[in-house]
Design a protein around this motif. Sequence first.
Motif, PDB file in Angstrom:
ATOM      1  N   ALA A  54       6.243  -2.704   9.611  1.00  0.00           N
ATOM      2  CA  ALA A  54       5.145  -3.247   8.950  1.00  0.00           C
ATOM      3  C   ALA A  54       5.565  -4.829   8.829  1.00  0.00           C
ATOM      4  N   GLY A  55       4.230  -5.600   8.591  1.00  0.00           N
ATOM      5  CA  GLY A  55       4.547  -6.907   8.250  1.00  0.00           C
ATOM      6  C   GLY A  55       4.667  -7.935   9.390  1.00  0.00           C
ATOM      7  N   ASP A  85       1.225 -10.094   5.104  1.00  0.00           N
ATOM      8  CA  ASP A  85       2.554  -9.797   5.452  1.00  0.00           C
ATOM      9  C   ASP A  85       3.499 -11.221   5.453  1.00  0.00           C
ATOM     10  N   GLU A 109       0.674  -1.164   0.097  1.00  0.00           N
ATOM     11  CA  GLU A 109       0.033   0.048  -0.088  1.00  0.00           C
ATOM     12  C   GLU A 109       0.809   1.266   0.149  1.00  0.00           C
ATOM     13  N   ASP A 129       5.175  -6.431  -0.590  1.00  0.00           N
ATOM     14  CA  ASP A 129       4.795  -7.453   0.099  1.00  0.00           C
ATOM     15  C   ASP A 129       5.184  -8.750  -0.760  1.00  0.00           C
TER      16      ASP A 129
HETATM   17 MG    MG Z   1       1.235  -4.858   5.745  1.00  0.00          MG
END
Ligand code: MG
Length: 434
Positions: free
Chosen positions: A260-261, A268, A198, A238
Amino acid sequence: MMITVDEALERILSYVDVLEPEEKPLLEALGQVLAEDVTSDFSIPPLDNTAMDGYAVRAEDTAGASQDSPVQLHVTGEVAAGYIFEGEVAAGTAVRIMTGAPVPAGADAIVPFEETDEPFGQAPERAHQVDATVQVFKEAQPGANIRRAGEDVRKGQLVMRKGRVLRASEIGVLSSLGRASAKVIRRPVVAILSTGDELVEAGQPKPPAKIYDANAYGVGALVRRYGGVPRLLGIAKDTVDALTAKIHEGLDADMLVTSAGVSRGDYDMVKEVLAREGEIDFWTVAMKPGKPLAFGCFRKEGRQVPHIGLPGNPVSSMVTFELFGRAALMKMMGKTDWQRPVIKAVAEERIVNRDDPRRFYARCVVTERDGRYYVSLTGPQGSGMLTSMVYANALTVIPAEVDEVQPGEEIDVIMLDWSHGEEWGTASPQEAGP
Ligand code: MG
Ligand code: AMP
């Protein structure tokens, strides 16, 4: 596994080491830790010198001098800072002298202009010339207004020990010792990677479903503020390949920070890739914001590169970096006294911590009135709301077991900025809040 903030911190610090020293030009070493003992091979000041503009005299010549019966001395010369007066101050004579100039032989006191008939700040044409007579209105004691050689630093003295953080004062002292550079612990290079399909890089066009990457810049600025060198790796999609490639790019650094992830989203991949490429631990840290945190280590060419996987939400990533990333940086830089000040402040509003028993680091504004500190929240505390950080100069520390704080109760706060908004541009209390 749920671990406490202190346990997480301890484990992270056990993985990072103090970096090696480097020789650095003085100004660039600001904030770095001295890696050598510094001694002086000369005295500062090098010679006895005057602390005032005035006249170098023999104190005994001024005995009995007063406003009504001044003593008259013959002016035989003049000496400025940076020069040595070649003659001597003989009985009945004086030498005009400027602040910092070495005291001429024979003289043992300085009479300031204010105590003579040549008031300080006199227009040059009204100043006494060589061969004139100066009137002294006050008795001088031996040693008056003389700064002794070595009164600041003695030859051979240990001036600063290794381990000292170089602030402006230390840098000033080093330059007064004639040093153009210093041996300091080098700055850690921190590779920073944002992950997520994103994300779009600032400056690029943004399709409706995308968001701009906030974490790389927020965390990068913290790295720089705390003395490290941020290296932005950009954004990894990702996918296993994209992530693997980017992570490898970051392994020349002293530390890798990803964001993140690390939560449970289907897309993720970070978790999976990290587990494959190095040792990794996923922690649920008992704190709000910022529950999921990954910590691990990559190995490259015999080197161990610590890795912190921050949560994706921008507030969470900044707060967890403040608590864990900063500590790791401080240790790598050789700092030992880096804990932020925690102070008591009176809550000005109700603070609720009931939903889930974790330590609550709410973003808050601390102000001082009549010698007491007061704390109010910066409005909504959603971990995606980065503006709540903009208004904050502190974080609350509400213990996990406290459900609710009432107005008037005292709580602990961690100060992030002490300057009431000026130095770092945090908000005034009027500006803060919903
Ligand atoms: Mg993410
Ligand atoms: P994740 O940990 O991947 O589930 O992300 C948690 C939340 O943080 C999601 O809403 C992401 O869109 C958001 N997020 C992740 N990385 C960033 C970033 N670099 N900048 C702004 N928001 C982010």
